[in-house]
Design an enzyme around this catalytic site. Structure first.
Site, PDB file in Angstrom:
ATOM      1  N   ARG A  18      21.254  63.192  12.659  1.00 12.42           N
ATOM      2  CA  ARG A  18      21.906  64.482  13.125  1.00 12.42           C
ATOM      3  C   ARG A  18      22.806  63.689  14.232  1.00 12.42           C
ATOM      4  O   ARG A  18      22.341  63.096  15.151  1.00 12.42           O
ATOM      5  CB  ARG A  18      21.112  65.391  13.998  1.00 12.42           C
ATOM      6  CG  ARG A  18      21.859  66.384  14.706  1.00 12.42           C
ATOM      7  CD  ARG A  18      22.333  67.415  13.839  1.00 12.42           C
ATOM      8  NE  ARG A  18      22.931  68.707  14.499  1.00 12.42           N
ATOM      9  CZ  ARG A  18      24.096  69.249  14.331  1.00 12.42           C
ATOM     10  NH1 ARG A  18      24.982  68.651  13.366  1.00 12.42           N
ATOM     11  NH2 ARG A  18      24.325  70.413  14.843  1.00 12.42           N
ATOM     12  N   ARG A  43      23.936  59.794  17.196  1.00 10.93           N
ATOM     13  CA  ARG A  43      24.923  58.829  16.609  1.00 10.93           C
ATOM     14  C   ARG A  43      25.268  57.789  17.667  1.00 10.93           C
ATOM     15  O   ARG A  43      25.557  56.704  17.346  1.00 10.93           O
ATOM     16  CB  ARG A  43      26.308  59.703  16.109  1.00 10.93           C
ATOM     17  CG  ARG A  43      27.480  58.659  15.925  1.00 10.93           C
ATOM     18  CD  ARG A  43      28.609  59.295  15.602  1.00 10.93           C
ATOM     19  NE  ARG A  43      28.570  60.254  14.327  1.00 10.93           N
ATOM     20  CZ  ARG A  43      28.530  61.634  14.150  1.00 10.93           C
ATOM     21  NH1 ARG A  43      28.585  62.196  15.416  1.00 10.93           N
ATOM     22  NH2 ARG A  43      28.641  62.241  12.993  1.00 10.93           N
ATOM     23  N   GLU A  76      20.701  66.657   2.496  1.00  8.31           N
ATOM     24  CA  GLU A  76      20.619  64.931   2.617  1.00  8.31           C
ATOM     25  C   GLU A  76      19.244  64.917   2.319  1.00  8.31           C
ATOM     26  O   GLU A  76      18.665  63.991   1.475  1.00  8.31           O
ATOM     27  CB  GLU A  76      20.926  64.105   3.829  1.00  8.31           C
ATOM     28  CG  GLU A  76      22.469  63.943   3.881  1.00  8.31           C
ATOM     29  CD  GLU A  76      22.846  63.350   5.153  1.00  8.31           C
ATOM     30  OE1 GLU A  76      24.261  63.219   5.483  1.00  8.31           O
ATOM     31  OE2 GLU A  76      21.957  62.784   5.798  1.00  8.31           O
TER      32      GLU A  76
END
Length: 940
Positions: A18, A23, A84
């Site tokens: 996520r 990130r 995903e």
């Protein structure tokens, strides 16, 4: 189910995460860690999001061998993340993709049940998709399935950096074990698993210093394959790792060593732009646990240039060096060497079949051909692969032709690899190698030494170098052994000297020899019989020496006649003067040979004559003179020796074993002042020994086993009393007469019992004699009544004598000595004792075992290896338990060396080699007794 393999996968790892949660922190750090491990990783940080995951993303998932799912608090709030996840689990089922969940600051049970803060995120998504219950259930099922997989909960590892390192190492290990190795190397890794386990065990040894392991063996034997398999299996356990391939080849390129050093540092430090400051780089390495493989090292300077020394690494680091040259390992202080051996037959056949038939076994109808290839390749993986590929999908006629050709001509690809070791030799070493390949396979090393010493080739160092480079080996009974492929290499090198056999330096094939000697084809005019150093005619049908060779004035430098076609019918003694440089003459197994010219003993340089198994030879000519030191007459039809044998003043070894027609020995034997071995074993017609044999003035080994001798002449008792007799009794002698003179010898005041004395016959089992000998030894040694610096005897018994102050069960004794031990002139030497035990299964192998006694010392200076081998001897199989007694007297050189390094003895170790596998064998007990000057009362 299809298996995932690197060959059809674009990426090693796909990371699902996520973006808003990880990130810029966890996921980016994980990506960097994987990249440093050279793991090709796909991370979606740039693709534009839409209502559905893009085709590019689906393709990336399918093209990955492993998927890592980073479950964070907000992961379930993203429909793209959940799509995903569903796709990843589909790939797991369809392609056997490996899936690794990471629970980043969330509990696995919350993911599985959609509870807690993770469940709150999923609830928000439920509101948006409450009309699509099927979609929601698919996501719930996916979360439940993924959460049950083995993964990494972050709460178990407090430091995030440590968690990331563990994940990266785990991924690398899974890639190696389950992705790369099974498919990429399925044809190469036959028979490798057990060897890798052995090397793993060796690398796991505890060490205060960096542990280095050498993998040593001939070219093509599989050293690099084993090293690579080991590296792939264990490299993930290290902070840094590097496999430096083809060090020899790369170092020969311009700037090659510098490039290798740069590659080493870049891989270990995981920095492609590693600093040019070498000192800084090695300081960084000194804080890391690293694994390094140096593949195909040929000289010490290569390692020195690349890494300098092992001091720059941490003690938990491990080094593997593959080499053909054992001296390289010695120079770098590598103490443990793993010798690569050929593949066992079933593994060799499987490896060959994988290349020749693309399966694990030969095709029907090709079994016989495959068996011939096995015999030729002798378990060398290189040969098996090359020949397997060469013969793949060829007709049987081609197989047969190719195999026949291999008997005479080595395959170019095999020759190229094997010849590397040959090219590294100097001219004298090359000559020794070629002689062994052409003539001396299976011969006694002493014979080969004599031959090359006469040729000026310095055989002691030359043969030692060939052994170190794994080109030859010294087997049991001191025989020189060479792998069949290496023998074929040597012969091919000689064949390539000229298309005409007469122009080659060596001849060994009977057809070539017959043509050259009979028809005088192609012989250079500058070669003559005077240059002949070795003439060997084993197993031929020669009847007499010698007229069949018409042009003996133009013989080649070395001629080896291994044939049954070279026949001479008329004796021609005029050949003998032309052989005045002949050192060794081997006529072993010449079944038709009936007589010898008398001039043969007059050859000035002839030191060894081997007539063993010349079964029709009934007599020797009268001897006028001679310098012969070894005469082998085993298995001949000789009935008696000429009395003129006394003129062979240098004769030290006389082998008459299995001469079943021998009736008597000449009384002149006692005049052979150099005679050290008289082997009469198996002379079943021999009933007595000459009385005057007791007048021999040199120590002698007398073998009377399996003879009909019932009585030992009284004069020979003197030999025992003087310590000159090593006697092996016949069974008949032992059953008819017990040896009372042995007891007499024990009671004699002047019985020194040195190296050549004692019972030493394995069949003699008289415990009280053994006890008396041990006591007599103690008295003799403490009086200083010895003339040699070391000696030993073997006695029946299973107890260490009580007079040994230091005793231990097993093969190791530790002791504490004062710092001035070696400066104390009262310490002269050490007496050692060991109880040896052997299993019954050794009785039929007829082998010798090497028994050694090593002194381990500690020093206060850097003086190199701390183990000193003080004593080594050979011990044959003995029944029951035996006591090995020996002594070693320190020489001035010992004291000087110990003194310079401030040595203090701390332990002694006894070894039997080759190691005896079963626990019931080997050294069971041991003891040490210190020898002092006779007037010393010190009893340390």
């Amino acid at each position: 189910m299809a298996s995932s393999s690197r060959n059809n996968k674009k990426y090693d790892v796909f990371v699902s995460f996520r973006g808003e949660d990880t990130r810029d922190n966890f996921s980016s750090h994980l990506y960097s860690a994987l990249s440093r491990q050279n793991i090709q990783t796909f991370i979606d940080d740039q693709l534009n999001r839409g209502d559905e995951i893009s085709e590019s993303l689906v393709n990336a998932i399918e093209a990955s061998a492993i998927s890592v799912i980073v479950f964070s608090e907000g992961y379930a709030s993203s429909r793209w993340c959940l799509d995903e996840l569903v796709k990843i689990l589909e790939c797991k089922k369809e392609y056997a993709q490996i899936v690794i969940p990471v629970f980043y600051r969330v509990d696995p049970s919350d993911v599985r049940n959609q509870t807690g803060s993770f469940g709150n995120s999923f609830s928000k998504l439920e509101e948006r998709f409450k009309e699509n219950s099927k979609k929601l259930q698919t996501w719930r099922n996916a979360l439940k399935e993924a959460a049950t997989l083995s993964g990494f909960p972050s709460q178990n590892i407090r430091l995030e950096s440590k968690l990331i390192n563990e994940i990266a190492n785990h991924i690398l290990k899974r890639l190696v074990d389950q992705v790369f190795r099974p498919n990429d190397n399925k044809n190469q890794l036959v028979g490798v698993e057990s060897r890798v386990e052995e090397i793993e065990s060796l690398l796991g040894a505890q060490s205060k210093d960096v542990y280095a392991l050498g993998i040593w063996g001939i070219g093509g034997i599989g050293k690099a394959t084993i090293a690579r398999a080991t590296f792939d299996k264990i490299s993930s356990d290290f902070e840094g790792s590097c496999f430096l391939e083809n060090v020899r080849e790369e170092s020969q390129k311009p700037g090659g060593l510098a490039c290798l050093r740069q590659k080493l540092l870049s891989n270990l430090l995981k920095d492609k732009n590693v600093s040019l400051d070498i000192g800084l780089n090695f300081r960084r390495l000194s804080r890391m646990k690293v694994l390094i493989v140096f593949d195909d090292v040929t000289c010490f300077s290569q390692l020195e240039s690349i890494i300098g020394s092992l001091d720059c690494l941490t003690p938990v680091s491990r080094i593997i060096i593959t080499t053909r040259n054992k001296q390289v390992l010695r120079n770098w202080g590598v103490r443990k060497i793993y010798e690569m051996e050929a593949l066992e037959y079933h593994h060799a056949l499987e490896l060959f079949s994988r290349h020749a038939f693309k399966q694990s076994h030969p095709d029907v109808g090709y079994e016989k051909f495959s068996s011939k290839v096995m015999k030729y390749a002798q378990g060398v993986p290189l040969a098996l692969k090359v020949l397997g590929c060469f013969l793949y999908e060829r007709e049987k006629e081609v197989w047969e032709s190719a195999i026949n050709k291999l008997q005479r001509i080595l395959h170019p690809s095999i020759l190229e690899v094997l010849k590397i070791s040959y090219d590294s030799l100097d001219d004298k070493e090359k000559n020794i190698f070629l002689d062994v390949a052409c003539f001396f396979q299976g011969e006694n090393v002493n014979l080969v030494m004599k031959f090359h010493d006469a040729s000026g080739f310095y055989p002691e160092i030359g043969i030692s170098i060939l052994v170190d480079k794994s080109l030859i080996a010294i087997g049991s009974y001191n025989q020189i052994r060479m792998h069949d492929l290496l023998q074929e290499l040597g012969r091919e090198i000689v064949r390539q000297e000229s298309i005409n056999p007469g122009n080659r330096s060596r001849l060994w094939h009977h057809e070539d020899i017959y043509e050259v000697l009979t028809y005088n084809t192609s012989l250079p005019s500058n070669l003559s019989a005077e240059k002949l150093v070795l003439l060997e005619v084993p197993g031929s049908s020669i009847e007499q020496l010698w007229d069949g060779v018409k042009h003996y004035s133009k013989l080649n430098q070395i001629i080896h006649v291994a044939c049954k076609k070279l026949i001479a019918k008329t004796p021609n003694p005029t050949l003998m003067p032309h052989l005045n440089k002949l050192v060794i003459l081997i006529l072993r197994g010449s079944k038709s040979l009936k007589s010898l010219p008398a001039e043969i003993f007059n050859l000035e340089c002839l030191t060894e004559l081997d007539l063993s198994d010349c079964s029709k030879l009934k007599r020797l000519p009268e001897i006028l003179s001679g310098n012969m030191s070894c005469l082998f007459l085993r298995g001949t039809a000789i009935e008696e020796l000429p009395s003129s044998i006394e003129l062979l003043h240098r004769l030290g070894y006389l082998d008459l074993s299995d001469c079943k027609r021998l009736k008597s020995l000449p009384s002149s034997l006692y005049k052979l002042k150099s005679l050290g071995v008289l082997d009469l074993r198996g002379c079943s017609n021999l009933q007595r020994l000459p009385e005057c044999l007791g007048q021999l003035s040199s120590p002698i080994l007398l073998n009377l086993a399996k003879t009909n001798i019932e009585r030992i002449p009284k004069s020979i008792i003197q030999l025992f009393v003087l310590g000159y007799l090593l006697l092996n009794y016949s069974e008949r002698f032992q059953s008819v007469q017990k040896p009372p003179f042995l007891l007499r010898g024990l009671d004699a005041d002047h019985c020194p019992l040195q190296l050549y004395s004692g019972i030493v016959n394995d069949a003699l089992r008289i415990q009280h004699i053994g006890h008396l000998l041990a006591v007599r030894w103690k008295e003799m040694l403490e009086k200083g009544d010895f003339s040699m610096d070391k000696g030993h005897i073997l006695l029946p018994g299973n107890e260490i004598p009580k007079w040994f102050k230091f005793q231990s069960v097993g093969s190791f004794i530790t002791w504490e000595m004062p710092p001035d031990f070696f400066n104390n002139s009262r310490v002269q030497g050490i007496v050692f004792s060991a109880i040896l035990a052997f299993s019954d299964r050794h009785v039929d192998c007829g082998r010798w075992f090497s028994f050694s006694f090593e002194l381990k010392v500690k020093t206060t200076k850097d003086c190199g290896p701390l183990d000193t081998r003080l004593f080594q001897s050979r011990v044959n199989y003995v029944e029951s338990y035996h006591l090995h007694l020996g002594y070693y007297m320190f020489c001035e050189e010992d004291f000087n060396g110990f003194w310079k390094c401030n040595c203090i003895p701390e332990a002694v170790h006894f070894n039997v080699f080759p190691p005896l596998e079963c626990q019931c064998c080997g050294v069971k007990k041991c003891g040490i007794h210190l020898l002092h000057t006779p007037d010393s009362t010190n009893s340390m």
